[in-house]
Scaffold this active site. Structure first.
Site, PDB file in Angstrom:
ATOM      1  N   ASP A  13       0.812  -1.226   0.000  1.00 31.60           N
ATOM      2  CA  ASP A  13       0.000   0.000   0.000  1.00 31.60           C
ATOM      3  C   ASP A  13       0.840   1.269   0.000  1.00 31.60           C
ATOM      4  O   ASP A  13       0.441   2.279   0.573  1.00 31.60           O
ATOM      5  CB  ASP A  13      -0.963   0.027   1.206  1.00 31.60           C
ATOM      6  CG  ASP A  13      -1.777  -1.236   1.315  1.00 31.60           C
ATOM      7  OD1 ASP A  13      -2.234  -1.722   0.269  1.00 31.60           O
ATOM      8  OD2 ASP A  13      -1.953  -1.739   2.439  1.00 31.60           O
ATOM      9  N   LYS A  16       2.180   2.388  -5.084  1.00 33.54           N
ATOM     10  CA  LYS A  16       2.905   1.912  -6.274  1.00 33.54           C
ATOM     11  C   LYS A  16       2.129   2.192  -7.556  1.00 33.54           C
ATOM     12  O   LYS A  16       2.719   2.518  -8.576  1.00 33.54           O
ATOM     13  CB  LYS A  16       3.149   0.389  -6.172  1.00 33.54           C
ATOM     14  CG  LYS A  16       4.047  -0.007  -5.042  1.00 33.54           C
ATOM     15  CD  LYS A  16       4.211  -1.511  -4.966  1.00 33.54           C
ATOM     16  CE  LYS A  16       2.997  -2.267  -4.474  1.00 33.54           C
ATOM     17  NZ  LYS A  16       2.649  -2.042  -3.078  1.00 33.54           N
ATOM     18  N   GLY A  40      -4.039  -4.402  -4.728  1.00 35.43           N
ATOM     19  CA  GLY A  40      -5.059  -3.474  -5.212  1.00 35.43           C
ATOM     20  C   GLY A  40      -4.378  -2.162  -5.499  1.00 35.43           C
ATOM     21  O   GLY A  40      -3.983  -1.455  -4.588  1.00 35.43           O
ATOM     22  N   HIS A  41      -4.167  -1.883  -6.772  1.00 33.38           N
ATOM     23  CA  HIS A  41      -3.481  -0.648  -7.127  1.00 33.38           C
ATOM     24  C   HIS A  41      -4.509   0.394  -7.553  1.00 33.38           C
ATOM     25  O   HIS A  41      -5.223   0.206  -8.524  1.00 33.38           O
ATOM     26  CB  HIS A  41      -2.482  -0.900  -8.257  1.00 33.38           C
ATOM     27  CG  HIS A  41      -1.291  -1.686  -7.806  1.00 33.38           C
ATOM     28  ND1 HIS A  41      -0.254  -2.022  -8.624  1.00 33.38           N
ATOM     29  CD2 HIS A  41      -0.989  -2.190  -6.591  1.00 33.38           C
ATOM     30  CE1 HIS A  41       0.645  -2.709  -7.918  1.00 33.38           C
ATOM     31  NE2 HIS A  41       0.199  -2.829  -6.698  1.00 33.38           N
ATOM     32  N   GLN A 223       2.410  -5.926  -3.265  1.00 33.36           N
ATOM     33  CA  GLN A 223       2.693  -5.968  -1.821  1.00 33.36           C
ATOM     34  C   GLN A 223       3.974  -5.173  -1.523  1.00 33.36           C
ATOM     35  O   GLN A 223       4.267  -4.217  -2.216  1.00 33.36           O
ATOM     36  CB  GLN A 223       2.796  -7.407  -1.295  1.00 33.36           C
ATOM     37  CG  GLN A 223       1.461  -8.160  -1.292  1.00 33.36           C
ATOM     38  CD  GLN A 223       1.131  -8.803  -2.617  1.00 33.36           C
ATOM     39  OE1 GLN A 223       1.949  -9.501  -3.195  1.00 33.36           O
ATOM     40  NE2 GLN A 223      -0.060  -8.582  -3.115  1.00 33.36           N
TER      41      GLN A 223
HETATM   42  P1  IMP Z   1      -2.398 -12.839   1.515  1.00 31.34           P
HETATM   43  O1  IMP Z   1      -1.428 -12.274   0.537  1.00 31.34           O
HETATM   44  O2  IMP Z   1      -3.828 -12.594   1.134  1.00 31.34           O
HETATM   45  O3  IMP Z   1      -2.102 -14.272   1.844  1.00 31.34           O
HETATM   46  O4  IMP Z   1      -2.199 -12.044   2.906  1.00 31.34           O
HETATM   47  C1  IMP Z   1      -1.030 -12.170   3.700  1.00 31.34           C
HETATM   48  C2  IMP Z   1      -0.678 -10.838   4.359  1.00 31.34           C
HETATM   49  O5  IMP Z   1      -0.259  -9.921   3.359  1.00 31.34           O
HETATM   50  C3  IMP Z   1      -1.820 -10.156   5.108  1.00 31.34           C
HETATM   51  O6  IMP Z   1      -1.285  -9.457   6.220  1.00 31.34           O
HETATM   52  C4  IMP Z   1      -2.367  -9.163   4.097  1.00 31.34           C
HETATM   53  O7  IMP Z   1      -3.024  -8.070   4.713  1.00 31.34           O
HETATM   54  C5  IMP Z   1      -1.068  -8.736   3.423  1.00 31.34           C
HETATM   55  N1  IMP Z   1      -1.256  -8.267   2.045  1.00 31.34           N
HETATM   56  C6  IMP Z   1      -1.425  -9.032   0.946  1.00 31.34           C
HETATM   57  N2  IMP Z   1      -1.528  -8.260  -0.148  1.00 31.34           N
HETATM   58  C7  IMP Z   1      -1.391  -6.995   0.254  1.00 31.34           C
HETATM   59  C8  IMP Z   1      -1.364  -5.733  -0.430  1.00 31.34           C
HETATM   60  O8  IMP Z   1      -1.446  -5.642  -1.662  1.00 31.34           O
HETATM   61  N3  IMP Z   1      -1.198  -4.631   0.355  1.00 31.34           N
HETATM   62  C9  IMP Z   1      -1.035  -4.713   1.694  1.00 31.34           C
HETATM   63  N4  IMP Z   1      -1.047  -5.859   2.369  1.00 31.34           N
HETATM   64  C10 IMP Z   1      -1.221  -6.991   1.664  1.00 31.34           C
END
Ligand code: IMP
Length: 429
Positions: A13, A16, A40-41, A223
């Protein structure tokens, strides 16, 4: 300098989408190399807000080819929804997008497992996005994943039956959840066959040929480094490598193809989901602090994918130094500087303290990181607005001093500074 890896270097977040969108017009190709619909961009164009989950942010530019690499995981329902949203807005997606035929598919049983595992963990849950990311990457590593190319495989039916037998055993016997029906899986596969297969391509070949012909490539990460499965706050991480090195494996290019690594971070820190966060000031669970609340409210800190409120805290230079090392960051892009406008003072965490000792790097053990308290440097804040500034001389001296201190402590130059959500709210330094 031609090819750039652009990655988040905190907990995701970092903004990007906007930075990639700004760089995209100068690039011939924008390529995603890991993650999936957990990302989510958010792009803001004029007064229109667009959230992209799978599709690279370059899709909005006429002369840019968008690639989804083999390192990503793709949910057919969500990707087709995204494509339709863009098609409705007049974006010729079929001309501008190609998907690696080696991409792993996220199927309904991955989402079911993600939800059931989190529910079973109770208090100890990771706080995943619930999009099936972890179970899909598990299947990839366990060599039972279904890739885009496998939609035509002769043994697909047998492999799916075996996968479902295993998954439904896990779901019903261990996780006390309902089974997934084959018909649901078939719906996803039929959709992928109809809408995604026509876009399937040999992405390494495209990249090789285009780079040879002089094309510039932007490798787009999702991420952030602190969510990397190896280098992040394990186990509170995502299930892929999010570091710059993953761009190579996740697209099928060699190290010689990368000229620059742009590390994107906010002027403060946020995190969604569970896990250690040493400089945390404010969260929805009752941790309160005026500066942290200021960041959450002024920065509108809600997840782009899940809408969850984000935890907020001061800029953590220990995190950013770690990221500079593990990614070989050559340039920093700092976002949301304007959110700090109006604070009397701003803080930088320059080390951690644990058990009477100062640490200058991040302990591998999450419990140890949880016990760390930040060592802060305090700098004077500013009352003037930085919103929309487009050059350094429009910034108050104290804001410039903060940037200079970040550069010194993190040993990396800041070359881009974002001062608001719009494309024009940017300083190139
Ligand atoms: P997962 O990727 O859905 O398995 O989530 C694992 C961890 O990564 C959790 O803490 C999510 O909140 C975090 N996470 C996954 N994708 C994002 C992102 O795009 N932005 C921020 N946090 C993310």
């Amino acid at each position: 300098m031609s090819n750039i890896v652009a990655i988040g270097i905190q907990w995701g977040d970092e903004g990007k989408g906007k930075i990639v969108d700004l760089l995209a017009p100068e690039m011939d190709i924008v390529a995603r190399f890991q993650g999936g619909p957990n990302a989510g961009h958010t792009l803001v164009i004029g007064d229109q807000k667009t959230v992209l989950n799978h599709i690279p942010s370059g899709i909005l530019h006429a002369d840019t080819l968008s690639l989804i690499g083999n390192g990503t995981v793709v949910d057919p329902f969500r990707l087709v929804e995204e494509m339709d949203m863009l098609l409705d807005a007049g974006v010729p997606v079929y001309d501008r997008l190609r998907i690696s035929d080696r991409c792993q598919l996220i199927l309904p049983y991955h989402r079911a497992l993600d939800a059931a595992r989190e529910a079973a963990k109770g208090e100890g849950k990771i706080g995943t996005t619930g999009r099936g990311i972890g179970p899909c990457y598990e299947d990839k590593t366990a060599r039972r994943g279904i890739r885009l190319t496998d939609l035509n495989a002769e043994d697909l039916d047998a492999r799916l039956e075996e996968n479902l037998r295993y998954v439904n055993f896990m779901l019903t016997e261990f996780l006390h959840a309902g089974p997934v029906k084959r018909a649901e899986v078939d719906k996803a596969l039929d959709l992928a066959r109809e809408r995604l297969l026509p876009l399937a391509a040999d992405v390494p070949l495209i990249l090789h040929e285009r780079i040879k012909a002089g094309a510039r490539v932007l490798f787009e990460g999702a991420q952030g480094s602190m969510l990397d499965v190896d280098h992040g706050t394990y186990p509170f991480v995502t299930s892929s490598n999010t570091v710059a090195g993953a761009a190579l494996a996740g697209l099928g290019v060699g190290p010689g193809q990368v000229d620059k690594v742009l590390g994107i971070c906010k002027a403060y820190t946020t995190r969604v989901g569970a896990g250690p966060f040493p400089t945390e000031l404010y969260n929805a669970e009752g941790m309160d602090d005026a500066s942290g609340r200021h960041m959450a409210e002024k920065g509108q800190e809600f997840g782009a994918t899940t809408g969850r409120p984000r935890r907020t805290g001061w800029f953590d230079a220990v995190v950013v130094q770690h990221a500079v090392r593990i990614n070989g960051v050559t340039d920093l892009a700092i976002t949301k500087l304007d959110v700090l406008d109006g604070l009397d003072e701003v803080k930088l965490c320059v080390a951690y303290e644990r058990g009477g000792q100062q640490l200058v790097s991040i302990p591998a053990d999450c419990r140890a990181l949880d016990e760390c308290t930040p060592v802060y440097e305090t700098l004077p804040g500013w009352s003037e607005t930085t919103f929309g500034a487009t050059s350094l001389d429009q910034l108050p001296a104290n804001a410039v001093a903060l940037l200079r201190r970040i550069e010194e402590v993190c040993e990396c130059p800041v070359t881009m500074l974002s001062t608001g959500p719009d494309r024009d709210h940017i300083c190139h330094l």
